[in-house]
Design an enzyme around this catalytic site. Structure first.
Site, PDB file in Angstrom:
ATOM      1  N   PHE A 161      38.433  33.969  36.816  1.00 18.70           N
ATOM      2  CA  PHE A 161      37.147  33.783  36.171  1.00 18.70           C
ATOM      3  C   PHE A 161      37.177  32.802  35.016  1.00 18.70           C
ATOM      4  O   PHE A 161      36.163  32.532  34.396  1.00 18.70           O
ATOM      5  CB  PHE A 161      36.619  35.125  35.672  1.00 18.70           C
ATOM      6  CG  PHE A 161      36.444  36.107  36.774  1.00 18.70           C
ATOM      7  CD1 PHE A 161      35.354  36.008  37.613  1.00 18.70           C
ATOM      8  CD2 PHE A 161      37.373  37.090  36.991  1.00 18.70           C
ATOM      9  CE1 PHE A 161      35.191  36.898  38.651  1.00 18.70           C
ATOM     10  CE2 PHE A 161      37.209  37.986  38.029  1.00 18.70           C
ATOM     11  CZ  PHE A 161      36.124  37.889  38.854  1.00 18.70           C
ATOM     12  N   GLY A 162      38.354  32.316  34.697  1.00 23.85           N
ATOM     13  CA  GLY A 162      38.446  31.373  33.603  1.00 23.85           C
ATOM     14  C   GLY A 162      39.773  31.520  32.894  1.00 23.85           C
ATOM     15  O   GLY A 162      40.593  32.357  33.246  1.00 23.85           O
ATOM     16  N   LYS A 184      38.541  34.830  26.490  1.00 19.93           N
ATOM     17  CA  LYS A 184      38.426  34.391  27.878  1.00 19.93           C
ATOM     18  C   LYS A 184      37.168  33.560  28.023  1.00 19.93           C
ATOM     19  O   LYS A 184      36.066  34.036  27.806  1.00 19.93           O
ATOM     20  CB  LYS A 184      38.365  35.594  28.806  1.00 19.93           C
ATOM     21  CG  LYS A 184      38.306  35.208  30.259  1.00 19.93           C
ATOM     22  CD  LYS A 184      38.601  36.369  31.159  1.00 19.93           C
ATOM     23  CE  LYS A 184      39.151  35.861  32.476  1.00 19.93           C
ATOM     24  NZ  LYS A 184      40.417  36.407  32.830  1.00 19.93           N
ATOM     25  N   ASP A 238      42.062  43.119  41.819  1.00 16.94           N
ATOM     26  CA  ASP A 238      43.069  42.076  41.623  1.00 16.94           C
ATOM     27  C   ASP A 238      44.244  42.615  40.810  1.00 16.94           C
ATOM     28  O   ASP A 238      44.621  42.041  39.803  1.00 16.94           O
ATOM     29  CB  ASP A 238      42.412  40.866  40.931  1.00 16.94           C
ATOM     30  CG  ASP A 238      43.256  39.604  41.069  1.00 16.94           C
ATOM     31  OD1 ASP A 238      44.253  39.640  41.819  1.00 16.94           O
ATOM     32  OD2 ASP A 238      42.921  38.598  40.424  1.00 16.94           O
ATOM     33  N   GLY A 242      42.917  32.867  35.064  1.00 14.84           N
ATOM     34  CA  GLY A 242      42.673  33.755  36.186  1.00 14.84           C
ATOM     35  C   GLY A 242      41.484  33.272  36.973  1.00 14.84           C
ATOM     36  O   GLY A 242      41.018  32.149  36.780  1.00 14.84           O
TER      37      GLY A 242
END
Ligand SMILES: *[C@@H]1O[C@H](CO)[C@@H](O)[C@H](O)[C@H]1NC(C)=O
Ligand SMILES: *[C@@H]1O[C@H](CO)[C@@H](O)[C@H](O)[C@H]1NC(C)=O
Ligand SMILES: *[C@@H]1O[C@H](CO)[C@@H](O)[C@H](O)[C@H]1NC(C)=O
Ligand SMILES: *[C@@H]1O[C@H](CO)[C@@H](O)[C@H](O)[C@H]1NC(C)=O
Ligand SMILES: *[C@@H]1O[C@H](CO)[C@@H](O)[C@H](O)[C@H]1NC(C)=O
Ligand SMILES: *[C@@H]1O[C@H](CO)[C@@H](O)[C@H](O)[C@H]1NC(C)=O
Ligand SMILES: *[C@@H]1O[C@H](CO)[C@@H](O)[C@H](O)[C@H]1NC(C)=O
Ligand SMILES: *[C@@H]1O[C@H](CO)[C@@H](O)[C@H](O)[C@H]1NC(C)=O
Length: 823
Positions: free
Chosen positions: A508-509, A525, A620, A506
C-alpha cells in the site's frame, strides 16, 4: 484489392449480413472482412477477436484475441497479430482472407501489415475463432485440415491447450516472447524456450543470448519442474510432456472447469502465472519466476542498476540519466541510461579540465562480461582503465577487471554477499562532488546578494517553525493519551525530512521514519493511491485506531489531506522479523525469543480474527509484516488496510510483490477467503521461524529442498532438532520445537476445514492443548516425491494418520489441562 461494392455492403448495410456481425459470428470466409469495432466471438463465448487500442496520442490499434469482457471484465489480450506494426485507423483497416487463402491485415493505404504467411494449396479457406482462444485457418472444403493456427504462434501468453516447444521436423523452436512494455506488444528482449538440446526444461533468455533462468528438469512422476515448487501442478493443471521424433514440448489443461488461468512471459522478464478471481474482478499473480526481480538479466538496461529494496527496482547509476523516461514509466528500461557529462578521456587536458575520476560503488553485483588484465595493484588497474577511452569501470580484488562501453546487470545492495564487490565507475570529474572546480569566483558576488534575502527568510521561517512546533507537540501529547491524531501532510513531510529515511515498502505504500518534536520516533506510511473519499477514509481509520492489542501495531494518527494520505504508527526499533531471520543480522534470535514471537503473533491474529468487533482477515502474513519492539515483542503490522484502501480483499494480492509461498491454495481457486487463509500463511511463517531460512530458498541450494517437505519426514522420524536453524547450534527446547512443527503442519493443511483457528494455535503453542500428529498435506506429498523420487505417502505411518485425521476439529484435540489460556 477488396471488391469495392462488397466493401461498401460490409461497412454500411449490416442487415444484409446479419450472420457476420451478430455477436454469434465466430468465423470469416469468402469475401467477408472485419474493420473498426467489429469482432468475432468464439462459439462458447469465451474469446473475442478484433481491433483493440493501446497507448495514447495517437492510439495504436492491434488485431488481437482477448477474453470476452462478459466474463473477464478487464480487457486482456492473449494473442496479438501485428505485434510490431499497429494501425492508426481501424475503421479503414481490413482483416480478411486474401486471394491466396492467407488471413491478412491491410492498413488504410492497403499495405500488407500482417499475414498468416503460409503456403496454401486449397482454393478456399476459412478463419475460425475457437472457444479455446485459438484462431484457426482451415481448408474451406475439408474443415478438419488446419493450415495455420495462432496457438502455434503464441505471443506472450501460454493458454491451456497451447504448446511451447520445439518442432524437430522444421527445427522451429516456438518461444513465448515478452511485450516491450505495458503499452507496446512488439517483441521484447525476454523469451521463454524449451531446451533446444531436447531436455525437458525451460529457459528464459535475454536478447536470445543470455540464459538467466532455468525451470529445472521435469519430473514425470510428480508432474512438477524442480525449480518451480509453486506450481502445485496437480491441483490446477494437467501438464503433459511430449518428446518424440517429431517434437519436444509441453502442453497443459486446466482441470477445474471454472478456473481461468494463464502463463505470461511478462515484460518484467519473469514468467508469471495469473488466475482470474471473480470475487475481486482481477487477475491475481500466483507466482513469478525468477522470484527476485533483479535476477532478470539486464532488466535496467545499460548503466542502469537494480535494487531489490527499492521501488521501482531500476534506476540509473550516478552520473547517468534515463534515455527514455517515458519508456521507463511503462516498464521498458531496455534503453538504459546515458551519461550526463561526456568523459574527458583522451581529450585535451591542457585546456584546464580535470582528468576523469572514479565513483566507488560498494556491495554491488558486478556488471556482466568483465575483461581481466594484468595489473600489480589497484592503482595500476585504475590507470589501465584510464588509458583506454572505452573503459567505463574497473574493479580490483586480487585481479584487475575492466569493463568496456556498456555496463549491464549491476545490482546495488546485493544480498549475495560473497559475490558482491566494489565497482569503480568512471565519470567526468565535474560529476563528483569533491571536485571543487574553478568557476567558484565568478558566482561569489551573486551569493553575496542572496545572503540578505536569506537572512530575511530565516526570520520568517523561524516564526512559522515555532508555530508548527507548538502544533506538533500538542499533537504528540494527544497521541500519548491514546487518541488518534489528525496530522497535516506538510507536517509529516517535515518530520520525515521529506520522506527521506525509508524503513520499508509494502503493497500500500512505503514507510518512512520520522521524529516528533518531543523526540519520539514514528513510522509514517505514505499511502500510494486511494479510491475513497475523505469521510470514509476517516471512518475506516478510526475503526483501525480502536483496535488495540499488545501484539498489534498501534496506529497513532493519520493525515487525510488532499496533498497526501498517511498513516502514523508507533516506531519499532527492532525492525521486522525477516531482518532477524534471513538478512544475516549479526545477532541470532535465540529459541526462547522465537517461540515468544510465534505465540505473540498468534495472539495478535487471534484478536484480529475473533476478539475485535468485525473480524479482520490480514491477508498478507509474512515475516516482513511482523515488527519487533525494543523487547522483541511481536506486533502484527498492516492489518485492516485492504478495506481502508477501498479494495476488495483479494485485490490486495495484486499489489504484492510475489507470493513467496505464503499463499493458501484457496486463493487460486477463487473461493471466498476466510481467516483460515491467514492461518495457512502463519504456518508457513512458523516453519521459517524454526529454520531461520525462507521455505522456498532451501530449494535453491538444491540440497534440502522445500523446507516443509523436509520437515514432515524429520517430524515423523522424531528428529525435529535437525530442522532447527543451524545458527542456534541445537540450543532449544525440543518439546517446543516439536510442538511448533506440528502446529505449522496443521496450519498448512490444504483444506481450510482441517486448519485450526488462531485461538487453537495459541492454546497448542502454550501447551494447553495436546497436538496429534498432523496429516501430510497433499501438496507436500508432491514436493517430497520430487525430492526423493518416491511417493511419500506410501510410508505406512503417514498413511494411517492421513486416513484417521483428515480434519482438525476440537474433538480431536484433547485438552491436557482443564483450563483455557491465560488471557
Ligand atoms: C461501432 O462504431 C460505430 C462508429 O464507428 C459506433 O456508432 C457504434 O456504436 C460502435 N459500436 C459499438 C458496439 O461500440
Ligand atoms: C500503411 O503501412 C505502410 C507500410 O507499413 C506505411 O508506409 C503507410 O504509411 C501506412 N499507411 C497508413 C495510412 O498508416
Ligand atoms: C512456400 O513455398 C515456396 C516455394 O515452394 C518455398 O520457397 C517457401 O519456403 C515455402 N514457405 C513456407 C513457409 O513453407
Ligand atoms: C476449387 O478448385 C476446384 C478444383 O481444383 C474447383 O472444382 C472448384 O470450383 C474451386 N472452387 C473455387 C471456389 O474456386
Ligand atoms: C543482442 O544480440 C545481438 C546478437 O544476437 C547483438 O548484436 C546485440 O548487440 C545485442 N543487444 C544488446 C543490447 O546487447
Ligand atoms: C509425437 O507425439 C505427438 C503427441 O502425442 C503425436 O501427435 C505425434 O504423432 C508423435 N510423433 C511421432 C513421430 O511419434
Ligand atoms: C590542447 O589545447 C591547447 C590549447 O587550447 C592546444 O594548443 C593543443 O593543440 C591542444 N591539443 C590537442 C591534442 O588537441
Ligand atoms: C580499448 O580496449 C578495447 C577492448 O579491450 C580494445 O578493443 C581497444 O583497442 C582499446 N583501445 C585502445 C586505444 O587501446
Amino acid at each position: 484489392m477488396a471488391h469495392p461494392l462488397l466493401a461498401l455492403l460490409l461497412l454500411s448495410s449490416l442487415p444484409l449480413h446479419p450472420h457476420l456481425f451478430s455477436s454469434a459470428a465466430d468465423s470469416i470466409s469468402g469475401d467477408q472482412s472485419l474493420s473498426g469495432n467489429q469482432t468475432l466471438t468464439s462459439n462458447g463465448g469465451n474469446f473475442v477477436l478484433g481491433f483493440f487500442p493501446l497507448g495514447n496520442s495517437p492510439k495504436r490499434y492491434y488485431i488481437g484475441i482477448w477474453y470476452n469482457t462478459n466474463k473477464i471484465s478487464i480487457l486482456t489480450p492473449v494473442w496479438v497479430a501485428n505485434r510490431g506494426e499497429p494501425v492508426l485507423d481501424p475503421s479503414s483497416s481490413v482483416l480478411k482472407l486474401s486471394k491466396d487463402g492467407n488471413f491478412i491485415l491491410l492498413n488504410t493505404s492497403k499495405s500488407l501489415i500482417w499475414s498468416t504467411n503460409t503456403n496454401i494449396t486449397s482454393n478456399s479457406t476459412i478463419a475460425v475463432l475457437l472457444d479455446s482462444g485459438n484462431l484457426v485457418l482451415r481448408d474451406g472444403s475439408d474443415t478438419s485440415l488446419v493450415l495455420w493456427q495462432s496457438i502455434d504462434h503464441p505471443a506472450n501468453t501460454w493458454l491451456p491447450g497451447g504448446k511451447v516447444g520445439l518442432n524437430k521436423l522444421t527445427g522451429e523452436n516456438q518461444h513465448l516472447v515478452s511485450w516491450r512494455s505495458a503499452e507496446d506488444p512488439s517483441p521484447g528482449p525476454f523469451y521463454l524456450e524449451i531446451d533446444p538440446k531436447g531436455s525437458s526444461q525451460y529457459f528464459i533468455l535475454w536478447n536470445g543470448t543470455e540464459r538467466y533462468w532455468f525451470s529445472g528438469p521435469w519430473n514425470e512422476k510428480t508432474k512438477i519442474f524442480s525449480g518451480v515448487p509453486e506450481m502445485t501442478a496437480n491441483f490446477v493443471y494437467d501438464f503433459q510432456y511430449v518428446n518424440n521424433a517429431s517434437a519436444n514440448y509441453f502442453t497443459y489443461t486446466v482441470n477445474t472447469g471454472d478456473i481461468v488461468s494463464r502463463f505470461i512471459m511478462d515484460y518484467s522478464g519473469q514468467i508469471k502465472q495469473l488466475t482470474w478471481v471473480p470475487a475481486s474482478q482481477n487477475w491475481i499473480l500466483f507466482w513469478s519466476q525468477p522470484r527476485a526481480q533483479c535476477e532478470v538479466y539486464s532488466l535496467c538496461g545499460s548503466f542502469g542498476s537494480c535494487n531489490e529494496n527499492k521501488l521501482p527496482f531500476c534506476d540509473c547509476v550516478k552520473g547517468f540519466s534515463k534515455r527514455s523516461p517515458k519508456d521507463w514509466d511503462l516498464g521498458d528500461q531496455s534503453g538504459g541510461c546515458v551519461r550526463n557529462t561526456p568523459l574527458l578521456c583522451g581529450g585535451n587536458s591542457s585546456a584546464g579540465m580535470e582528468k576523469d575520476k572514479f565513483f566507488q560503488m560498494d556491495g554491488v553485483r558486478l556488471p556482466a562480461h568483465p575483461q581481466s588484465v594484468n595489473a600489480a595493484g589497484s592503482s595500476e588497474c585504475e590507470s589501465a582503465c584510464l588509458s583506454n577511452c572505452s573503459c567505463s569501470a574497473y574493479s580490483y580484488s586480487s585481479e584487475c577487471s575492466l569493463w568496456f562501453e556498456n555496463l549491464i546487470n549491476i545490482q546495488e545492495q546485493y544480498a549475495g554477499a560473497d559475490q558482491a564487490g566494489t565497482l569503480f565507475l568512471r565519470l567526468a570529474a565535474s560529476e563528483l562532488p569533491n571536485s571543487s572546480g574553478k568557476k567558484g569566483g565568478v558566482i561569489g558576488a551573486a551569493i553575496g546578494a542572496f545572503l540578505g534575502l536569506l537572512a530575511l527568510s530565516a526570520i520568517i521561517w523561524l516564526i512559522i517553525w515555532r508555530r508548527r512546533r507548538r502544533r506538533m507537540i500538542s499533537a504528540s501529547n494527544a497521541a500519548a493519551d491514546g487518541a488518534l491524531v489528525a496530522f497535516r501532510y506538510s507536517d509529516l513531510r517535515r518530520v520525515t525530512k521529506n520522506f527521506s529515511e525509508k524503513l520499508g515498502s509494502g503493497g500500500f505504500g512505503s514507510v518512512y521514519k520520522g521524529v516528533l518534536p518531543d523526540s519520539n520516533f514514528i513510522a509514517v506510511k505514505k499511502l500510494l493511491d486511494f479510491s475513497q473519499g475523505e469521510k470514509q477514509f476517516r471512518a475506516e481509520v478510526s475503526t483501525i485506531g480502536t483496535i488495540q492489542h499488545i501484539n498489534l501495531i498501534r496506529l497513532r494518527g493519520f493525515s487525510a489531506d488532499r496533498n497526501g494520505r498517511c498513516l502514523v504508527y508507533e516506531f519499532m526499533p527492532n525492525s521486522s522479523l525477516d531482518a532477524h531471520l534471513f538478512r544475516g543480522s549479526k545477532m541470532v534470535l535465540d529459541w526462547g525469543t522465537r517461540y515468544q514471537i510465534a505465540v505473540g503473533t498468534a495472539r495478535g491474529l487471534d484478536y484480529l480474527h475473533d476478539k475485535c468487533r468485525d473480524c479482520i482477515i490480514h491477508c498478507d502474513i509474512k515475516p516482513e509484516n511482523i515488527l519487533l519492539d525494543a523487547l522483541f515483542i511481536p506486533k502484527v503490522a498492516d492489518f485492516g488496510l485492504a478495506k481502508l484502501m477501498g479494495r476488495d480483499l483479494s485485490r490486495v494480492l495484486t499489489t504484492m510483490r510475489g507470493t513467496r509461498g505464503y499463499l493458501a491454495p484457496e486463493w487460486i481457486s477463487g473461493v471466498a477467503i476466510t481467516a483460515k487463509a491467514d492461518v495457512y500463511s502463519y504456518g508457513m511463517m512458523l516453519f521459517e521461524i524454526i529454520s531461520g531460512c525462507r521455505n522456498a530458498n532451501h530449494l535453491e541450494d538444491n540440497k534440502s529442498g522445500f523446507f516443509p517437505a523436509t520437515a514432515v519426514k524429520k517430524l515423523m522420524n522424531g528428529d525435529v532438532l535437525s530442522l532447527l536453524d543451524p545458527r542456534l547450534e541445537g540450543d532449544a527446547e525440543i518439546v517446543e520445537v516439536d510442538r511448533a512443527c506440528k502446529v505449522a503442519f496443521w496450519c498448512i493443511q490444504d483444506e481450510e476445514m482441517s486448519r485450526p483457528s488462531m485461538g487453537h494455535v495459541v492454546q497448542m503453542l502454550e501447551g494447553m492443548m495436546e497436538i496429534n500428529m498432523p496429516p501430510v498435506p497433499k501438496s507436500l506429498q508432491l514436493y517430497s516425491g520430487r525430492q526423493e523420487g518416491i511417493v511419500f505417502f506410501s510410508d505406512s505411518s503417514i498413511d494411517r494418520s492421513y486416513q484417521t485425521q483428515s480434519t482438525f476439529t476440537s474433538s480431536q484435540v484433547t485438552s491436557s489441562k482443564s483450563t483455557g489460556s491465560k488471557d
